[in-house]
Design a protein around this motif. Sequence first.
Motif, PDB file in Angstrom:
ATOM      1  N   THR A 179      28.174 -13.443   3.871  1.00 58.90           N
ATOM      2  CA  THR A 179      27.413 -12.265   3.481  1.00 58.90           C
ATOM      3  C   THR A 179      28.137 -11.494   2.393  1.00 58.90           C
ATOM      4  N   LEU A 214      27.264  -8.081  -0.821  1.00 61.55           N
ATOM      5  CA  LEU A 214      26.352  -7.087  -1.365  1.00 61.55           C
ATOM      6  C   LEU A 214      26.475  -7.044  -2.873  1.00 61.55           C
ATOM      7  N   THR A 268      24.811   8.077  -1.119  1.00 61.79           N
ATOM      8  CA  THR A 268      24.417   6.804  -0.539  1.00 61.79           C
ATOM      9  C   THR A 268      24.685   6.862   0.956  1.00 61.79           C
ATOM     10  N   GLN A 287      23.103   5.074   4.919  1.00 59.61           N
ATOM     11  CA  GLN A 287      22.315   3.976   5.482  1.00 59.61           C
ATOM     12  C   GLN A 287      20.832   4.304   5.361  1.00 59.61           C
ATOM     13  N   SER A 332      16.485  -1.043   5.118  1.00 61.93           N
ATOM     14  CA  SER A 332      17.473  -2.100   4.873  1.00 61.93           C
ATOM     15  C   SER A 332      18.562  -1.710   3.872  1.00 61.93           C
ATOM     16  N   PRO A 341      21.869  -0.551   2.498  1.00 60.84           N
ATOM     17  CA  PRO A 341      23.191  -0.279   3.065  1.00 60.84           C
ATOM     18  C   PRO A 341      23.849   0.884   2.320  1.00 60.84           C
ATOM     19  N   VAL A 342      24.965   1.337   2.839  1.00 57.60           N
ATOM     20  CA  VAL A 342      25.777   2.324   2.126  1.00 57.60           C
ATOM     21  C   VAL A 342      26.483   1.565   0.991  1.00 57.60           C
TER      22      VAL A 342
END
Length: 94
Positions: free
Chosen positions: A44, A46, A68, A70, A89, A91-92
């Motif tokens: 995984t 980002l 930013t 969640q 969905s 993310p931070v």
Amino acid sequence: MLQLLAGKAAPDWDNRLDEATKRSHISAPYHATPIFRTERHEGTGLLAVLAWTGSDQAEAVPWEVVTTTQGALKLTHPKLGDWNIEHWSLPVLS
């Protein structure tokens, strides 16, 4: 124009300006497309990127991340103003 918001990637260009370069897609015979290149990655990760196209160079100025959390991202731009993006969905971003 592309703007990297999160992740590790290097800006580059995918160019095909003449017949000497192999064609990589069917959208157009010639192109100059901004891209980001990343290291090969397993698992995984980002990568968050904004894309812009247009002719007003004042709009091409990068966005600034204000907050930013969640599920929410707030951006600001000197010409385009504020932009709030909300989705479960998201993310931070670090």
